[in-house]
Design a protein around this motif. Structure first.
Motif, PDB file in Angstrom:
ATOM      1  N   PRO A  41       6.834  -8.821  -3.789  1.00 46.47           N
ATOM      2  CA  PRO A  41       6.485  -7.525  -3.158  1.00 46.47           C
ATOM      3  C   PRO A  41       7.262  -6.355  -3.736  1.00 46.47           C
ATOM      4  O   PRO A  41       6.712  -5.256  -3.888  1.00 46.47           O
ATOM      5  CB  PRO A  41       6.823  -7.761  -1.677  1.00 46.47           C
ATOM      6  N   ILE A  42       8.553  -6.568  -4.063  1.00 40.95           N
ATOM      7  CA  ILE A  42       9.348  -5.485  -4.642  1.00 40.95           C
ATOM      8  C   ILE A  42       8.821  -5.128  -6.029  1.00 40.95           C
ATOM      9  O   ILE A  42       8.707  -3.946  -6.390  1.00 40.95           O
ATOM     10  CB  ILE A  42      10.824  -5.890  -4.696  1.00 40.95           C
ATOM     11  N   TRP A  44       5.801  -5.600  -7.090  1.00 45.59           N
ATOM     12  CA  TRP A  44       4.492  -4.956  -6.917  1.00 45.59           C
ATOM     13  C   TRP A  44       4.647  -3.502  -6.486  1.00 45.59           C
ATOM     14  O   TRP A  44       3.920  -2.623  -6.948  1.00 45.59           O
ATOM     15  CB  TRP A  44       3.664  -5.735  -5.897  1.00 45.59           C
ATOM     16  N   MET A  45       5.601  -3.232  -5.607  1.00 44.01           N
ATOM     17  CA  MET A  45       5.866  -1.860  -5.185  1.00 44.01           C
ATOM     18  C   MET A  45       6.331  -1.006  -6.363  1.00 44.01           C
ATOM     19  O   MET A  45       5.909   0.145  -6.524  1.00 44.01           O
ATOM     20  CB  MET A  45       6.912  -1.848  -4.073  1.00 44.01           C
ATOM     21  N   ALA A  46       7.206  -1.574  -7.199  1.00 41.38           N
ATOM     22  CA  ALA A  46       7.682  -0.831  -8.364  1.00 41.38           C
ATOM     23  C   ALA A  46       6.545  -0.541  -9.336  1.00 41.38           C
ATOM     24  O   ALA A  46       6.452   0.567  -9.886  1.00 41.38           O
ATOM     25  CB  ALA A  46       8.795  -1.615  -9.058  1.00 41.38           C
ATOM     26  N   LEU A  47       5.665  -1.516  -9.561  1.00 39.01           N
ATOM     27  CA  LEU A  47       4.537  -1.292 -10.465  1.00 39.01           C
ATOM     28  C   LEU A  47       3.577  -0.259  -9.899  1.00 39.01           C
ATOM     29  O   LEU A  47       3.083   0.618 -10.629  1.00 39.01           O
ATOM     30  CB  LEU A  47       3.812  -2.610 -10.722  1.00 39.01           C
ATOM     31  N   THR A  48       3.309  -0.326  -8.603  1.00 33.29           N
ATOM     32  CA  THR A  48       2.386   0.622  -7.989  1.00 33.29           C
ATOM     33  C   THR A  48       2.926   2.042  -8.032  1.00 33.29           C
ATOM     34  O   THR A  48       2.168   3.009  -8.119  1.00 33.29           O
ATOM     35  CB  THR A  48       2.100   0.209  -6.531  1.00 33.29           C
ATOM     36  N   SER A  49       4.254   2.180  -7.970  1.00 36.52           N
ATOM     37  CA  SER A  49       4.837   3.522  -7.987  1.00 36.52           C
ATOM     38  C   SER A  49       4.595   4.247  -9.311  1.00 36.52           C
ATOM     39  O   SER A  49       4.676   5.477  -9.354  1.00 36.52           O
ATOM     40  CB  SER A  49       6.340   3.434  -7.714  1.00 36.52           C
ATOM     41  N   PHE A  50       4.292   3.506 -10.376  1.00 40.43           N
ATOM     42  CA  PHE A  50       4.039   4.115 -11.678  1.00 40.43           C
ATOM     43  C   PHE A  50       2.550   4.300 -11.954  1.00 40.43           C
ATOM     44  O   PHE A  50       2.179   4.657 -13.077  1.00 40.43           O
ATOM     45  CB  PHE A  50       4.662   3.268 -12.793  1.00 40.43           C
ATOM     46  N   ALA A 262       6.823   5.020  -4.673  1.00 42.59           N
ATOM     47  CA  ALA A 262       7.891   5.671  -5.429  1.00 42.59           C
ATOM     48  C   ALA A 262       9.032   6.095  -4.513  1.00 42.59           C
ATOM     49  O   ALA A 262      10.216   5.881  -4.824  1.00 42.59           O
ATOM     50  CB  ALA A 262       7.332   6.877  -6.178  1.00 42.59           C
ATOM     51  N   ALA A 263       8.692   6.676  -3.370  1.00 44.15           N
ATOM     52  CA  ALA A 263       9.722   7.096  -2.421  1.00 44.15           C
ATOM     53  C   ALA A 263      10.481   5.891  -1.863  1.00 44.15           C
ATOM     54  O   ALA A 263      11.704   5.928  -1.720  1.00 44.15           O
ATOM     55  CB  ALA A 263       9.086   7.899  -1.291  1.00 44.15           C
ATOM     56  N   SER A 264       9.769   4.819  -1.547  1.00 41.72           N
ATOM     57  CA  SER A 264      10.420   3.617  -1.007  1.00 41.72           C
ATOM     58  C   SER A 264      11.382   3.011  -2.015  1.00 41.72           C
ATOM     59  O   SER A 264      12.472   2.551  -1.659  1.00 41.72           O
ATOM     60  CB  SER A 264       9.364   2.590  -0.599  1.00 41.72           C
ATOM     61  N   LEU A 265      10.974   3.013  -3.293  1.00 38.10           N
ATOM     62  CA  LEU A 265      11.841   2.442  -4.326  1.00 38.10           C
ATOM     63  C   LEU A 265      13.105   3.270  -4.495  1.00 38.10           C
ATOM     64  O   LEU A 265      14.216   2.714  -4.597  1.00 38.10           O
ATOM     65  CB  LEU A 265      11.078   2.350  -5.644  1.00 38.10           C
TER      66      LEU A 265
END
Length: 292
Positions: A41-42, A44-50, A262-265
């Protein structure tokens, strides 16, 4: 007779050794799989932020979509939005100051309950732990009315007081078990040399129990940094924290997934950095006293 006994003994011990190695390899594989599952999940979140908002909202998600920094630009306010730096500073002040206050208060309390135990110290520990059983929302209205009548709404120092009181019970509970492992002979030797209680705590107890203190400080910092309910209700603009600032990106209209990722990361980075920097102390502290 003795020549033939050695191979027989080796055959008997070879089977259990292989079983232990196979079991260890199986447990290691399960641990790696669990780590990958928790890490996905982390990642995936990082990839989605870009990704752009349109690519992030596709179903099924597009792994090969073009990468962009629009989500981070939107978070840092370069597109005309609000700047996150005041919220990040408020979270840092509230988390760091409250954690220091917790350590200053929890160390003498844990010393009294472990090294110099008071009567019925187990009842005292249970009382500390029972305060965490109260639902947070049950105390929200009285605290809000108190803050309103005292003029402390939207004040970062109110959050410092709240976070200190919220984390103090669990800190005392944790540090009591850590300080119980401190040799009493070392403390008595320092007292014979003329050291008073503050000196004993600062120069004898604290260095020995440093892994446990570091683990307690890290957990209190994480709890304070991630707290949302009180910060959401008791703050507005001046004392807004990072989690409250993050919720402002979620709207009922439009696309916001890439921006929220992006904000969550970015908001998670201080906690991840603190955990990575203190990981050795955290492991030592959490395992202190587990094996005797």
């Amino acid at each position: 007779m003795s020549a033939t006994a050695v191979p027989v003994r080796s055959r008997r011990t070879r089977g259990p050794r292989r079983t232990v190695r196979a079991r260890g390899a199986g447990l290691g594989l399960v641990a790696w799989l669990a780590g990958v599952v928790f890490f996905l999940p982390i990642a995936w979140m990082a990839l989605t932020s870009f990704h752009s908002e349109s690519d992030a909202a596709t179903n099924p998600p597009s792994l090969g979509a073009a990468l962009t920094l629009d989500g981070y630009r939107e978070f840092f306010g370069t597109g005309g939005g609000a700047s996150p730096w005041p919220a990040l500073v408020n979270s840092t002040v509230a988390s760091v100051v409250s954690t220091l206050c917790v350590l200053l208060l929890a160390l003498p309390a844990a010393y009294a309950l472990s090294v110099r135990p008071v009567r019925k110290w187990t009842d005292v520990l249970f009382f500390f732990l029972s305060t965490k059983m109260l639902p947070v929302v049950a105390g929200l209205l009285p605290i809000y009315l108190f803050a309103k009548n005292t003029g402390m709404l939207d004040n970062i120092w109110l959050l410092v007081i709240l976070y200190t009181s919220m984390n103090l019970p669990i800190a005392v509970w944790m540090m009591q078990s850590f300080l119980a492992e401190v040799p009493v002979a070392v403390i008595e030797a320092a007292q014979i040399d003329g050291a008073r209680l503050p000196t004993v705590l600062a120069r004898v107890v604290a260095p020995i129990a440093l892994p446990g203190i570091a683990a307690t400080a890290l957990i209190c910092f994480i709890f304070s940094w991630n707290e949302l309910l009180f910060a959401r209700v008791l703050t507005g603009v001046v004392a807004e924290t990072a989690p409250v600032f993050l919720t402002g990106f979620i709207t009922s209209q439009g696309l916001f997934l890439a921006k929220v990722c992006a904000a969550s990361l970015v908001i998670s980075l201080p906690v991840l950095a603190a955990g990575f920097a203190a990981q050795d102390k955290l492991v030592q502290g959490l395992s202190l006293g587990a094996v005797k």
